[in-house]
Design a protein around this motif. Structure first.
Motif, short mmCIF file in Angstrom:
data_model
loop_
_atom_site.label_atom_id
_atom_site.label_comp_id
_atom_site.label_asym_id
_atom_site.label_seq_id
_atom_site.Cartn_x
_atom_site.Cartn_y
_atom_site.Cartn_z
N ALA A 39 61.53 19.08 132.73
CA ALA A 39 60.44 17.71 132.60
C ALA A 39 61.45 16.73 132.12
N PRO A 40 62.05 16.77 130.73
CA PRO A 40 62.94 15.67 130.28
C PRO A 40 63.98 15.38 131.26
N ILE A 41 64.61 16.01 132.12
CA ILE A 41 65.66 15.79 132.96
C ILE A 41 65.11 14.88 133.88
N ILE A 42 63.84 15.41 134.67
CA ILE A 42 63.13 14.40 135.51
C ILE A 42 63.05 12.99 135.02
N THR A 43 62.28 12.68 133.86
CA THR A 43 62.40 11.65 133.15
C THR A 43 63.68 10.69 133.06
N PHE A 44 64.67 11.45 132.70
CA PHE A 44 65.73 10.99 132.22
C PHE A 44 66.61 10.29 133.71
N THR A 45 66.41 11.27 134.66
CA THR A 45 66.98 10.88 135.97
C THR A 45 66.35 9.79 136.58
N VAL A 46 65.11 9.87 136.66
CA VAL A 46 64.39 8.69 137.31
C VAL A 46 64.64 7.50 136.82
N ALA A 47 64.81 7.43 135.36
CA ALA A 47 64.93 6.24 134.77
C ALA A 47 66.22 5.62 135.13
N LEU A 48 67.33 6.32 135.71
CA LEU A 48 68.50 5.53 136.14
C LEU A 48 68.38 5.43 137.67
N LEU A 49 67.75 6.05 138.40
CA LEU A 49 67.79 5.83 139.54
C LEU A 49 67.26 4.56 140.11
N ALA A 50 66.47 4.13 139.31
CA ALA A 50 65.74 2.82 139.72
C ALA A 50 67.10 1.46 139.80
N TRP A 51 68.09 1.87 138.83
CA TRP A 51 69.07 0.61 138.68
C TRP A 51 69.91 0.37 139.84
N ALA A 52 69.78 1.35 141.06
CA ALA A 52 70.63 1.18 141.99
C ALA A 52 70.45 0.13 143.02
N VAL A 53 69.31 -0.63 142.78
CA VAL A 53 68.71 -1.77 143.73
C VAL A 53 68.86 -3.01 142.98
N ILE A 54 69.28 -2.83 141.44
CA ILE A 54 69.17 -4.32 140.59
C ILE A 54 70.44 -5.11 141.07
N PRO A 55 70.37 -6.33 141.44
CA PRO A 55 71.37 -7.06 141.65
C PRO A 55 72.11 -7.85 140.25
N PHE A 56 73.31 -7.44 139.98
CA PHE A 56 73.92 -7.72 138.90
C PHE A 56 74.62 -9.11 138.97
N ASN A 57 74.80 -9.47 140.49
CA ASN A 57 75.40 -10.79 140.81
C ASN A 57 75.30 -11.10 142.36
N SER A 58 75.77 -11.94 142.67
CA SER A 58 75.68 -12.09 144.30
C SER A 58 76.63 -11.24 144.96
N GLY A 59 76.08 -10.18 145.74
CA GLY A 59 76.69 -9.16 146.24
C GLY A 59 77.17 -7.78 145.23
N ALA A 60 76.99 -8.01 143.95
CA ALA A 60 77.10 -6.92 143.08
C ALA A 60 75.85 -6.23 142.74
N ILE A 61 75.83 -5.09 143.96
CA ILE A 61 74.66 -4.24 144.06
C ILE A 61 74.71 -3.12 144.39
N LEU A 62 74.40 -1.86 144.03
CA LEU A 62 75.14 -0.54 144.56
C LEU A 62 74.15 -0.39 145.72
N ALA A 63 73.05 -0.63 146.08
CA ALA A 63 72.19 -0.46 147.21
C ALA A 63 71.58 -1.43 147.78
N ASP A 64 71.95 -2.23 148.47
CA ASP A 64 71.44 -3.59 148.81
C ASP A 64 70.59 -3.50 150.02
N ILE A 65 69.31 -2.69 149.91
CA ILE A 65 68.30 -2.26 150.96
C ILE A 65 67.36 -3.34 151.07
N ASN A 66 66.76 -3.37 152.17
CA ASN A 66 65.50 -4.56 152.49
C ASN A 66 64.44 -4.15 151.74
#
Length: 348
Positions: free
Chosen positions: A92-119
């Motif tokens: 259970a705590p592993i799920i909570t911790f992992t999910v908290a990290l996964l969402a950052w994959a699509v956050i744009p840190f700069n123009s073009g600086a994004i892990l997954a630039d999905i539509n």
């Protein structure tokens, strides 16, 4: 980054795989360090508002306090209740911790600086953040204890209630930006008001949506005054009551990672993300990730300020705010904004 690894003589498949792993590490490690420091900042802000000193012993100005706490819980014994479902209790705590990290994959840190630039980046964030409730519900059920189970039920009801209004708020942003891609949403805010203000927040129709999103974000992350997932009136730790050692720490890390995510979404969706506040050429000399970091810190201060000063809601007040106020108001603004955009030819 893929081109860099291909320049070293690697095939495209290996270069793409290594660049993806490198991108994940470039996000995960600074995020974990940021979570540790943001816990320290949170305690310092609370202390200042209560006229106390806060952490000031471990390291200069107490900066290493979070790392000392992490080492302490890591060395403690993990106690599992006899009647608990061991497998689910540990996962259970592993799920909570992992999910908290996964969402950052699509956050744009700069123009073009994004892990997954999905539509469908915004839909991805909404879907991933919704999965966090599973870690809470599984923890409450697998503990085989009444208080954690009651808390898990409260947590699921609370998250579902406020995700409904958050969904309608996000529809308003998508209507105006014309895209689910977070990078496109940031670019749509460039010179949005008077051709100089970067951000939807200065728009009279979207400003109320930002206020509701900020409050709903506090409820979604179970921050005060909406921290009823921990305890409504009883003096226990809610769904975390039976947890100890590193399993307990993972919930803390996941909670603060979610708080930082909500702060980042406030910045990206309404305050221009990595864009400077004003569309002035000289401000673009500052790197975009610096603007995003400053905005995240600003919103975290608001989260901490509210926790230190606002008393906890009763549960009926919490539910009434979500279902009887935020839901109808956000639904009304969906119609109002779509009607305005249609009347002004925005969709033409």
């Amino acid at each position: 980054m893929t081109e860099f690894f291909m320049g070293l003589g690697l095939s495209y498949e290996w270069a793409f795989g290594l660049s993806t792993i490198a991108g994940i590490l470039l996000i995960a490690f600074p995020l974990m360090l940021g979570v540790a420091m943001i816990i320290y900042a949170d305690r310092k802000i609370w202390a200042a508002m209560a006229l106390r000193k806060g952490p000031n012993v471990v390291g200069p100005l107490g900066l290493l306090q979070s790392f000392a706490d992490g080492l302490k819980v890591f060395l403690q014994e993990t106690i599992i209740p006899t009647a608990a479902n061991k497998g689910l209790f540990l996962i259970a705590p592993i799920i909570t911790f992992t999910v908290a990290l996964l969402a950052w994959a699509v956050i744009p840190f700069n123009s073009g600086a994004i892990l997954a630039d999905i539509n469908v980046g915004l839909l991805y964030v909404l879907a991933i953040s919704s999965l966090g409730v599973y870690g809470v519900v599984i923890a409450g059920w697998s503990s085989n204890s009444k208080y954690p189970f009651f808390s898990a039920m409260r947590a699921s009801a609370q998250m579902i209630s406020y995700e409904v209004s958050i969904g309608f708020i996000l529809i308003c942003v998508v209507l105006w930006a014309g895209s689910f891609n977070l990078n496109d949403i940031v670019q749509a805010q460039k010179g949005h008001v008077f051709g100089i203000v970067n951000g939807f927040v200065a728009n009279p129709l979207l400003f109320p949506m930002w206020v509701m999103f900020l409050i709903s974000g506090m409820a979604e992350t179970a921050r005060a005054p909406f921290d009823l997932t921990e305890a409504e009136s009883e003096l226990v730790a809610g769904y975390q009551t039976e947890y100890s050692s590193m399993a307990f720490a993972l919930y803390w890390l996941g909670e603060y990672a979610n708080v930082l995510l909500m702060c980042a979404l406030n910045a990206v969706l309404f305050w221009g993300g990595y864009l400077p506040p004003l569309d002035i050429p000289v401000l673009y000399l500052v790197p975009g990730f610096v603007w995003l970091l400053l905005k995240i810190l600003f919103f975290f201060f608001i989260f901490s300020w509210v926790k230190a000063t606002v008393p906890r809601y009763r549960y009926d007040q919490l539910m009434r705010l979500g279902w009887k106020i935020f839901l109808p108001v956000s639904l009304f603004f969906v119609f109002a904004i779509s009607g305005y955009l249609m009347a002004t030819g925005h969709f033409a």
